[in-house]
Enzyme design. Structure first.
Site, PDB file in Angstrom:
ATOM      1  N   HIS A  10       0.799  -1.232   0.000  1.00 43.71           N
ATOM      2  CA  HIS A  10       0.000   0.000   0.000  1.00 43.71           C
ATOM      3  C   HIS A  10       0.832   1.283   0.000  1.00 43.71           C
ATOM      4  O   HIS A  10       0.298   2.360  -0.239  1.00 43.71           O
ATOM      5  CB  HIS A  10      -1.014   0.003   1.160  1.00 43.71           C
ATOM      6  CG  HIS A  10      -0.452   0.341   2.502  1.00 43.71           C
ATOM      7  ND1 HIS A  10      -0.083  -0.629   3.415  1.00 43.71           N
ATOM      8  CD2 HIS A  10      -0.205   1.528   3.097  1.00 43.71           C
ATOM      9  CE1 HIS A  10       0.364  -0.040   4.513  1.00 43.71           C
ATOM     10  NE2 HIS A  10       0.299   1.270   4.344  1.00 43.71           N
ATOM     11  N   ASP A  40      -0.585  -7.465   1.543  1.00 43.41           N
ATOM     12  CA  ASP A  40       0.023  -6.139   1.665  1.00 43.41           C
ATOM     13  C   ASP A  40       1.549  -6.213   1.705  1.00 43.41           C
ATOM     14  O   ASP A  40       2.211  -5.394   2.328  1.00 43.41           O
ATOM     15  CB  ASP A  40      -0.512  -5.386   2.886  1.00 43.41           C
ATOM     16  CG  ASP A  40      -0.227  -3.889   2.822  1.00 43.41           C
ATOM     17  OD1 ASP A  40      -0.027  -3.367   1.710  1.00 43.41           O
ATOM     18  OD2 ASP A  40      -0.177  -3.250   3.890  1.00 43.41           O
ATOM     19  N   SER A 116       4.720   2.450   7.834  1.00 40.66           N
ATOM     20  CA  SER A 116       4.261   1.279   7.082  1.00 40.66           C
ATOM     21  C   SER A 116       5.348   0.775   6.157  1.00 40.66           C
ATOM     22  O   SER A 116       5.975   1.541   5.432  1.00 40.66           O
ATOM     23  CB  SER A 116       3.029   1.627   6.240  1.00 40.66           C
ATOM     24  OG  SER A 116       1.931   1.899   7.052  1.00 40.66           O
TER      25      SER A 116
END
Length: 167
Positions: A10, A40, A116
């Site tokens: 992402h 992901d 992330s």
């Protein structure tokens, strides 16, 4: 050391190249090798052969209360580290976008946008997880999650192997 870098799917643009900057200020153009939206997980590659490789730990050996460090770039502040502990192991976290459920390590280390795809590292310097999400609410805080490295490794290997087939 051969230029493969693991991150979250992402955080990548859908097309084009990405720039990777190492802690010593070197910049590299990175190519997307593969991404798996369901888990992901994504792999990118830079053209370099003398990078210092990360060491993977065994996330199954992670214990509640263990000290950890999350590495990332929150608010574009590069090479930021936050510390915390493992709050839970084998926490089943469902992706809001795909509904896929994965084993995650829960931590109270600060996980912010920009973390992330970064590493969750144990006190031996081993990557035990890939930081991926957090719960946000005015009712609670300190609920960050990392995909366990043991769950991520088969996906990483498959993405690399598929890219080698298509060369």
């Amino acid at each position: 050391e051969d230029g493969y870098i693991v991150t979250n799917a992402h955080v990548l643009l859908s097309t084009g190249t990405h720039t990777v900057e190492t802690v010593d200020g070197e910049q590299y153009s990175a190519k997307i090798i593969g991404r798996d939206a369901k888990t992901d997980i994504a792999v990118i590659k830079v053209n370099s052969t003398d990078l210092t490789p990360a060491t993977f730990g065994d996330s199954d050996e992670t214990i509640v209360g263990e000290s950890v460090i999350a590495i990332g770039n929150p608010a574009d502040l590069s090479s930021t580290v936050t510390n915390g502990i493992v709050s839970a192991v084998s926490r089943k976290i469902k992706s809001a976008s795909t509904g896929f459920e994965m084993d995650c390590i829960q931590t109270n280390a600060d996980i912010s946008p920009g973390n992330s795809g970064g590493a969750l590292v144990n006190m031996y310097g081993q990557v035990i997880g890939i930081t991926s999400s957090k719960y946000v609410s005015s009712s609670f805080e300190g609920l960050g999650f990392a995909i366990t490295v043991n769950e991520a490794l088969p996906v990483i290997e498959e993405l690399i192997n598929l890219s080698l087939i298509h060369i």
